[in-house]
Design a protein around this motif. Sequence first.
Motif, PDB file in Angstrom:
ATOM      1  N   ASP A 176      -9.101  -7.982   3.941  1.00  0.00           N
ATOM      2  CA  ASP A 176     -10.291  -7.117   3.930  1.00  0.00           C
ATOM      3  C   ASP A 176     -11.504  -7.846   4.516  1.00  0.00           C
ATOM      4  O   ASP A 176     -12.383  -7.216   5.119  1.00  0.00           O
ATOM      5  N   LEU A 177     -11.534  -9.157   4.333  1.00  0.00           N
ATOM      6  CA  LEU A 177     -12.657  -9.944   4.845  1.00  0.00           C
ATOM      7  C   LEU A 177     -12.603 -10.082   6.358  1.00  0.00           C
ATOM      8  O   LEU A 177     -13.613  -9.915   7.044  1.00  0.00           O
ATOM      9  N   VAL A 178     -11.425 -10.373   6.907  1.00  0.00           N
ATOM     10  CA  VAL A 178     -11.348 -10.725   8.333  1.00  0.00           C
ATOM     11  C   VAL A 178     -11.016  -9.534   9.228  1.00  0.00           C
ATOM     12  O   VAL A 178     -11.195  -9.619  10.445  1.00  0.00           O
ATOM     13  N   TYR A 179     -10.508  -8.446   8.664  1.00  0.00           N
ATOM     14  CA  TYR A 179     -10.257  -7.246   9.457  1.00  0.00           C
ATOM     15  C   TYR A 179     -11.529  -6.415   9.526  1.00  0.00           C
ATOM     16  O   TYR A 179     -12.305  -6.360   8.573  1.00  0.00           O
ATOM     17  N   ALA A 180     -11.712  -5.747  10.648  1.00  0.00           N
ATOM     18  CA  ALA A 180     -12.930  -4.956  10.827  1.00  0.00           C
ATOM     19  C   ALA A 180     -12.934  -3.718   9.936  1.00  0.00           C
ATOM     20  O   ALA A 180     -13.995  -3.217   9.569  1.00  0.00           O
ATOM     21  N   SER A 181     -11.751  -3.214   9.609  1.00  0.00           N
ATOM     22  CA  SER A 181     -11.640  -2.013   8.788  1.00  0.00           C
ATOM     23  C   SER A 181     -10.613  -2.255   7.690  1.00  0.00           C
ATOM     24  O   SER A 181      -9.583  -2.905   7.920  1.00  0.00           O
ATOM     25  N   PRO A 182     -10.859  -1.720   6.489  1.00  0.00           N
ATOM     26  CA  PRO A 182      -9.875  -1.859   5.409  1.00  0.00           C
ATOM     27  C   PRO A 182      -8.704  -0.889   5.542  1.00  0.00           C
ATOM     28  O   PRO A 182      -7.799  -0.903   4.717  1.00  0.00           O
ATOM     29  N   ASN A 183      -8.708  -0.081   6.596  1.00  0.00           N
ATOM     30  CA  ASN A 183      -7.674   0.946   6.755  1.00  0.00           C
ATOM     31  C   ASN A 183      -6.465   0.442   7.541  1.00  0.00           C
ATOM     32  O   ASN A 183      -5.952   1.123   8.413  1.00  0.00           O
ATOM     33  N   TYR A 184      -6.023  -0.769   7.251  1.00  0.00           N
ATOM     34  CA  TYR A 184      -4.816  -1.296   7.882  1.00  0.00           C
ATOM     35  C   TYR A 184      -3.608  -0.963   7.007  1.00  0.00           C
ATOM     36  O   TYR A 184      -3.751  -0.615   5.816  1.00  0.00           O
ATOM     37  N   ASP A 185      -2.440  -1.072   7.570  1.00  0.00           N
ATOM     38  CA  ASP A 185      -1.219  -0.760   6.832  1.00  0.00           C
ATOM     39  C   ASP A 185      -0.961  -1.861   5.802  1.00  0.00           C
ATOM     40  O   ASP A 185      -0.729  -3.015   6.145  1.00  0.00           O
ATOM     41  N   LYS A 186      -0.983  -1.491   4.534  1.00  0.00           N
ATOM     42  CA  LYS A 186      -0.871  -2.475   3.452  1.00  0.00           C
ATOM     43  C   LYS A 186       0.524  -3.080   3.324  1.00  0.00           C
ATOM     44  O   LYS A 186       0.721  -4.038   2.562  1.00  0.00           O
ATOM     45  N   SER A 187       1.505  -2.564   4.057  1.00  0.00           N
ATOM     46  CA  SER A 187       2.842  -3.169   3.990  1.00  0.00           C
ATOM     47  C   SER A 187       2.841  -4.585   4.557  1.00  0.00           C
ATOM     48  O   SER A 187       3.752  -5.369   4.288  1.00  0.00           O
ATOM     49  N   ILE A 188       1.809  -4.933   5.329  1.00  0.00           N
ATOM     50  CA  ILE A 188       1.715  -6.275   5.881  1.00  0.00           C
ATOM     51  C   ILE A 188       1.580  -7.310   4.767  1.00  0.00           C
ATOM     52  O   ILE A 188       1.985  -8.470   4.916  1.00  0.00           O
ATOM     53  N   ILE A 189       1.051  -6.915   3.616  1.00  0.00           N
ATOM     54  CA  ILE A 189       0.861  -7.850   2.497  1.00  0.00           C
ATOM     55  C   ILE A 189       2.205  -8.372   2.004  1.00  0.00           C
ATOM     56  O   ILE A 189       2.385  -9.573   1.784  1.00  0.00           O
ATOM     57  N   ALA A 190       3.174  -7.470   1.828  1.00  0.00           N
ATOM     58  CA  ALA A 190       4.506  -7.888   1.381  1.00  0.00           C
ATOM     59  C   ALA A 190       5.179  -8.785   2.410  1.00  0.00           C
ATOM     60  O   ALA A 190       5.905  -9.729   2.051  1.00  0.00           O
ATOM     61  N   GLU A 191       4.935  -8.524   3.687  1.00  0.00           N
ATOM     62  CA  GLU A 191       5.531  -9.352   4.736  1.00  0.00           C
ATOM     63  C   GLU A 191       4.935 -10.763   4.722  1.00  0.00           C
ATOM     64  O   GLU A 191       5.624 -11.737   5.015  1.00  0.00           O
ATOM     65  N   ILE A 192       3.645 -10.873   4.402  1.00  0.00           N
ATOM     66  CA  ILE A 192       3.009 -12.180   4.303  1.00  0.00           C
ATOM     67  C   ILE A 192       3.536 -12.931   3.077  1.00  0.00           C
ATOM     68  O   ILE A 192       3.739 -14.158   3.116  1.00  0.00           O
ATOM     69  N   GLN A 193       3.787 -12.211   2.004  1.00  0.00           N
ATOM     70  CA  GLN A 193       4.252 -12.842   0.768  1.00  0.00           C
ATOM     71  C   GLN A 193       5.701 -13.322   0.857  1.00  0.00           C
ATOM     72  O   GLN A 193       6.056 -14.325   0.225  1.00  0.00           O
ATOM     73  N   GLU A 194       6.529 -12.640   1.630  1.00  0.00           N
ATOM     74  CA  GLU A 194       7.963 -12.944   1.641  1.00  0.00           C
ATOM     75  C   GLU A 194       8.264 -14.405   1.977  1.00  0.00           C
ATOM     76  O   GLU A 194       9.065 -15.057   1.286  1.00  0.00           O
ATOM     77  N   PRO A 195       7.659 -15.004   3.019  1.00  0.00           N
ATOM     78  CA  PRO A 195       7.964 -16.413   3.316  1.00  0.00           C
ATOM     79  C   PRO A 195       7.537 -17.375   2.211  1.00  0.00           C
ATOM     80  O   PRO A 195       8.066 -18.489   2.140  1.00  0.00           O
TER      81      PRO A 195
END
Length: 498
Positions: free
Chosen positions: A331-350
């Motif tokens: 939310d801090l580094v993206y210009a808009s909070p309307n990104y696809d939140k599924s990216i969070i799980a992909e970041i967590q997996e590794p």
Amino acid sequence: MWKTLIDDRVLSSANFPARSIKTYGVQDQGSKYHVAKVSLCKPNTVCHNEFRPVSLKSHAFSKFKNLTAGKLLSGMKSFNPLGTNLVCTKQTTYSQASDSQNSFETALSDVEQPNFSIEENFYDWKDGHQICYSRLRSNAAKDVSHQLPPVVFLPGFGVGAFHFRDVMFELGRLGVDREVYALDWFGQGKSWPTRDPAPSASPSSELGFQWGFGQQASPGYEDLVYSIENWTSQLEHFLSHELPARSGSSGFSAVLAGNSLGGLIATNLGSKRQDLVEGLVLLNATPFWGFNKNYVPIWKGGVGIPKVIQSVAALWWNSIRTTKTITTMLDLVYASPNYDKSIIAEIQEPTKHPGAAAAFCSILFSPPPDRTFEQMCAELKAPVLLCYGRDDPWVVPAWGQKIKREMPTDQVLYYEISPSGHCPHHETPEPVAHTIRAFCRALHLTEEGSSLESRMPKETITFGNVTVDYLSKGSPRNIFEKLTYGAYCIEKYVLKLK
């Protein structure tokens, strides 16, 4: 993103024998299905996905006319968690909804050959060092793709090749004339040691903490450190050995497209191995990395993590890999909070890999690169495309302007995208894909007396509410940029006096 399960059945046909069919759709105004995803799975195998628009009324479908597979794919990750062999088909509009058995089977039998595909591949860089990368293969480019330098996307810290999925799909949709790759750094994404680099006498059972906390290196990992220079060596090997081996070519130069940390590594290699780099695309490249040159002499990020560092890093690691922290950072580094939140799980997996916490400790305390970012830029010979999200609170536009001033004007092209933040390739994949494709074409459209700059678009281009602006000089515009420029001029003047 996928609101409703439309269809769930086992279908046997000449086209897809004994496959389980699941179709998901996006609803418009709670009544009609307009976009569908079909998952075709052989029993006990990874799903193979086909995506196609489904329309009942032309005026209703027009709302989704730009919602291509590249934009839909992120919403499908939960239905195909391995993300392998994802295929985009040509857009097709069907006259009936997919809850009809007859029309559904007809739709499946009418599937066209894919325009492009994304494959996931693994190879061994060194003994016990397995590397993962994604590869975009376009049918349109199959006859010429090996004749043109490929594009290689390089991720930032904490993400992987998956972060470039949308922009790769956009390049595929545009009919890219070359192959496109995305590489996972060793110790991130899906690139990891294949065995415990430093076994502990009493290993932890917590996910992410099982490997790497012993004091003695396993064979093959004596020099293991997750650092800029090590990742640069990984990239050098990928370009000079792995890609030529896969293609049968004797050598490979590439267009390196790096975001954040990936941009710094691309610049580092470009300044050392000019024969491997056809061009650079810097997507909000970070100009600094690593602090442990002299401050913590007790450890430089190699095998044998000191106990005190293990304790402190473990607390920090567990706090930053939570859903809440990752969401806050995005939310801090993206210009808009309307990104696809599924990216969070992909970041967590590794972060669940047995060696993840030990890799994090090494990254924190590994030394910075041998030279500063400014020194790397001064030694670059390849053309550079600066493609910066204007709304990045970390790598602000002033950094892009500085690079523009440091290098020969005719070799550096500077574009700003807005609204877009630290990761423009993920936030705004369509304009980034168009800009990269134009840059790649300009590299090879050699006209007598014409400069690279003259072969690139100069007018402001609009993609919906997103604009791409060309800045010819990188001149400061606001008070912050002017102060930064003043400090830059003073620094240059002092260096001259010396």
